[in-house]
Design an enzyme around this catalytic site. Sequence first.
Site, PDB file in Angstrom:
ATOM      1  N   HIS A 111       0.816  -1.217   0.000  1.00 29.46           N
ATOM      2  CA  HIS A 111       0.000   0.000   0.000  1.00 29.46           C
ATOM      3  C   HIS A 111       0.847   1.263   0.000  1.00 29.46           C
ATOM      4  O   HIS A 111       0.309   2.369   0.102  1.00 29.46           O
ATOM      5  CB  HIS A 111      -0.887   0.010   1.249  1.00 29.46           C
ATOM      6  N   LYS A 120       7.915  -9.667   0.269  1.00 27.76           N
ATOM      7  CA  LYS A 120       7.264 -10.438   1.320  1.00 27.76           C
ATOM      8  C   LYS A 120       7.636 -11.896   1.105  1.00 27.76           C
ATOM      9  O   LYS A 120       7.627 -12.372  -0.028  1.00 27.76           O
ATOM     10  CB  LYS A 120       5.746 -10.269   1.266  1.00 27.76           C
ATOM     11  N   ASP A 256      -1.450  -4.860  -3.471  1.00 31.34           N
ATOM     12  CA  ASP A 256      -1.097  -6.266  -3.684  1.00 31.34           C
ATOM     13  C   ASP A 256      -2.190  -7.228  -3.213  1.00 31.34           C
ATOM     14  O   ASP A 256      -1.949  -8.424  -3.081  1.00 31.34           O
ATOM     15  CB  ASP A 256       0.254  -6.606  -3.040  1.00 31.34           C
ATOM     16  N   ARG A 259      -5.222  -6.418   1.551  1.00 31.19           N
ATOM     17  CA  ARG A 259      -6.005  -5.562   2.451  1.00 31.19           C
ATOM     18  C   ARG A 259      -7.370  -5.305   1.820  1.00 31.19           C
ATOM     19  O   ARG A 259      -7.458  -4.983   0.631  1.00 31.19           O
ATOM     20  CB  ARG A 259      -5.322  -4.213   2.681  1.00 31.19           C
ATOM     21  N   HIS A 341      -6.028  -6.207   6.772  1.00 31.98           N
ATOM     22  CA  HIS A 341      -5.605  -7.601   6.619  1.00 31.98           C
ATOM     23  C   HIS A 341      -6.581  -8.488   7.389  1.00 31.98           C
ATOM     24  O   HIS A 341      -6.826  -8.262   8.573  1.00 31.98           O
ATOM     25  CB  HIS A 341      -4.200  -7.812   7.184  1.00 31.98           C
TER      26      HIS A 341
END
Length: 472
Positions: A111, A120, A256, A259, A341
């Site tokens: 974000h 990640k 991505d 969220r 999340h």
Amino acid sequence: MRHSFHPSILREYDIRGTVGRTLGPDDARAVGRSFGTVVRRRGGSRVAVGYDGRISSPMLETALVEGITASGVDVVRIGLGPSPMLYFAATPAARALTPEVQGGVHVTGSHNPPDHNGFKMILEGAPFFGAGIIDLGRIADEGAFASGNGRVIEAEAQGNSIIDAYVDCLLGALDGIDKAALERLRIGWDAGNGAAGPVIAALTARMPGHHALLHANVDGHFPNHHPDPSVEKNLTDLRAAVVRGKLDFGLAFDGDGDRIGAVDAQGRILWADHLLAIYAQDVLQTLPQATIIADVKASSTLFERIAELGGRPLMWKTGHAPIKSKMKEIGAPLAGEMSGHMFFADRYFGYDDALYAAMRLIAATVRSETTLGAMRDVLPQRVATPELRFAVDEARKFAAVDEVARTLAAEGIGFNATDGVRVDTSEGWWLLRASNTQDMLVVRAESTTAEGLSRLLAEVDARLAAVGLSRE
């Protein structure tokens, strides 16, 4: 050859920096080489790699793959997609497409602003963070890399689609849901020009009902709005589309796709703690007395609602990696955090997947036989701030929180130190914590009245001033 990372990019639960300033292809290559070294030390030999829609992501992905293969580890390339699709690629459900994968790395800035990017990682079914990331830095700094000649395998080369397999899995959330009720639903989806757009298009094409897609084309410049659904202004387009189109509700996603945000038929925002309360009601129908985790930024009404429904609320640290790890440790079926999340371990894999969360929200509203707005209105209405973020030097942010904590302790004021300081008062509560992804401090407060909220914020400002800081 040794490699030293910029000290600011090795974060608590991922690696993230500004492309061209603190992060570049040499860093990506070193991340790959270090991560591959760890994989080999644990007896692994193959990982999946994906990337999001940022302009810099293909470049960083190429360098990352070079580093991993140079460590002697094979790479299964899954291409452009949301982070949860990378996580899915490392599960047994995707073994036909990604055989013998022990973990994965996704190139993503999540974000953050368009010029940011990062990585990640997951390994052996668990998030790779904290001490693991510190170890990557140590391996690179010492040049203690494993060496070899790993292969590159294109996941799509066999004519099978990761997206199709992922969509099949997502649709499983609607198993047993009344199809006629789904046919009547009218839903808006705002992908924010992020990596989730192509998956949303493929998913909604196979779903009953009416689906209005906004900003579903991937564009790393994010021309319509920034892809962070936890910020009110980023939901403006979705709110307008829902009201204009007389939709039942709208869903929003970050860059991505891990969220989620939502608005009801009136265009009212459901913040993440509203959503988690709705999910909790649904999950506790089949798993009574289950422990449900929320982060320290969540409303007190959420924890009260979980207990009221017969569940066991647990407050935990903010961050997708700490939440996932705690879920696995105690066997919790559901968790969430205020950033959007959401984590489901009942009938799913326990990682944060906003697209799966969207499907579970659809299922929950149908099972409840009411509207999303009505489910929101069950919660007591409190007055709360959003996340109030303000820039603080990286070297200062954690120290400032520690100084506030010491002062509170010296004054005999109790506080929750799970993550930063959360202070309960007769009028509500306030929180001060350091962001693990940006050079910022985060403040949140909640009260039963607007006047009470103003007093809580005044107390926070006084505490900040005492350590030489200001939110302005």
